[in-house]
Design a protein around this motif. Structure first.
Motif, PDB file in Angstrom:
ATOM      1  N   VAL A   1       1.008  -1.192  -0.022  1.00  0.00           N
ATOM      2  CA  VAL A   1       0.042  -0.038  -0.129  1.00  0.00           C
ATOM      3  C   VAL A   1       0.966   1.261   0.121  1.00  0.00           C
ATOM      4  O   VAL A   1       1.698   1.324   0.814  1.00  0.00           O
ATOM      5  N   ARG A   2       0.702   1.951  -1.072  1.00  0.00           N
ATOM      6  CA  ARG A   2       1.543   3.381  -1.007  1.00  0.00           C
ATOM      7  C   ARG A   2       0.608   4.477  -0.695  1.00  0.00           C
ATOM      8  O   ARG A   2      -0.684   4.524  -1.189  1.00  0.00           O
ATOM      9  N   LEU A   3       0.921   5.469   0.180  1.00  0.00           N
ATOM     10  CA  LEU A   3       0.061   6.558   0.602  1.00  0.00           C
ATOM     11  C   LEU A   3       0.881   7.788   0.165  1.00  0.00           C
ATOM     12  O   LEU A   3       2.234   7.811   0.309  1.00  0.00           O
ATOM     13  N   CYS A   4       0.352   8.709  -0.211  1.00  0.00           N
ATOM     14  CA  CYS A   4       1.226  10.106  -0.824  1.00  0.00           C
ATOM     15  C   CYS A   4       1.086  11.119   0.287  1.00  0.00           C
ATOM     16  O   CYS A   4      -0.038  11.390   1.044  1.00  0.00           O
ATOM     17  N   TYR A   5       2.165  11.905   0.318  1.00  0.00           N
ATOM     18  CA  TYR A   5       2.132  13.090   1.200  1.00  0.00           C
ATOM     19  C   TYR A   5       2.698  14.316   0.311  1.00  0.00           C
ATOM     20  O   TYR A   5       3.377  14.033  -0.499  1.00  0.00           O
ATOM     21  N   GLU A   6       2.270  15.346   0.818  1.00  0.00           N
ATOM     22  CA  GLU A   6       2.645  16.690   0.575  1.00  0.00           C
ATOM     23  C   GLU A   6       4.103  16.834   0.813  1.00  0.00           C
ATOM     24  O   GLU A   6       4.491  16.369   1.783  1.00  0.00           O
ATOM     25  N   ARG A   7       4.710  17.698  -0.072  1.00  0.00           N
ATOM     26  CA  ARG A   7       6.233  18.292   0.171  1.00  0.00           C
ATOM     27  C   ARG A   7       6.061  18.908   1.389  1.00  0.00           C
ATOM     28  O   ARG A   7       5.454  19.995   1.642  1.00  0.00           O
ATOM     29  N   PRO A   8       7.032  18.629   2.358  1.00  0.00           N
ATOM     30  CA  PRO A   8       7.046  19.593   3.432  1.00  0.00           C
ATOM     31  C   PRO A   8       7.665  20.974   3.423  1.00  0.00           C
ATOM     32  O   PRO A   8       8.281  21.224   2.461  1.00  0.00           O
TER      33      PRO A   8
END
Length: 242
Positions: A203-210
């Motif tokens: 499972v891959r979850l995506c995150y905003e660039r910090p």
């Protein structure tokens, strides 16, 4: 004369900055979790049988991957791709910098082939860092890179809304995870080498660039959902979580 000198300084500065810009800049991060029983029964990885207590019954971290605007991995640091002003830490330096994270890394980010062998885990962390961390937002701060992944993992529902030992459609799995994490995941399947049944592998979850000096933490929808990799071809495929 002053105007000319200003433009000379500007051009030199621009050249310096350009030298350390990635050819495929970071657009977002992909956090990859693997289901150990699927990874170990797919025929490509030899793991202890049975897996150590506590490792086979929950998702473990595969990696934290900076992706570009086309959802392609950002290239790692190299002589032809010097994405930071200073070379990244050596393996010895890296391991010293993340030493205090070892207990959590060993539990949450083990090398499934040899999860109880410290050197094997260190090799796995070094491999992921070399490939995905060196041109992340933390090229000189590997502690923050690994801590980002650990903090994400610890804040997620342990099962991501799924139940081990069940078989359901890929669409139902997608819906359950989306509901649990409040964002659209990317799914990957493999086949059990003994039964040939489809399994949920990753499972891959995506995150905003910090923002600068912050950890990766803000979840977002992934640009593509499934199949990311493997034999699943339809939302209606029946997939097992062993």
């Amino acid at each position: 004369m002053e105007t000319m000198n200003f433009f000379k300084v500007f051009l030199v500065s621009l050249t310096f900055v350009s030298a350390y810009c990635s050819k495929n800049p970071i657009h977002f991060y992909k956090f990859s979790l693997q289901w150990p029983r699927s990874s170990c029964s797919g025929g490509t990885m030899k793991c202890p049988n049975p897996l150590p207590v506590g490792i086979g019954t929950s998702f473990t971290i595969h990696g934290l991957w900076p992706q570009d605007a086309n959802d392609e991995p950002v290239d790692p640091y190299s002589s032809t791709h010097p994405c930071s002003a200073q070379p990244p830490p050596t393996k010895v330096q890296l391991l010293a910098l993340i030493k205090s994270l070892y207990p959590s890394l060993t539990t949450n980010w083990p090398d499934l082939k040899n999860p109880l062998v410290p050197a094997a885990n260190e090799d796995f962390w070094w491999k992921e860092w070399s490939k995905h961390g060196t041109c992340s937002d933390f090229p000189s701060k590997p502690f923050d890179y690994f801590d980002s992944a650990l903090q994400i993992k610890l804040q997620l529902p342990a099962s991501l809304g799924l139940s081990s030992g069940t078989t359901q459609s890929l669409q139902d799995i997608f819906n359950a995870i989306s509901s649990a994490v409040k964002a659209k995941p990317e799914l990957a399947c493999n086949r059990n080498a003994s039964t040939n049944k489809l399994q949920l592998w990753e499972v891959r979850l995506c995150y905003e660039r910090p923002a600068p000096n912050e950890l990766v933490k803000t979840i977002r929808d992934c640009p593509s959902s499934w199949p990311a990799k493997g034999p699943c071809t339809s939302p209606q495929d029946q997939v097992t979580l062993p």
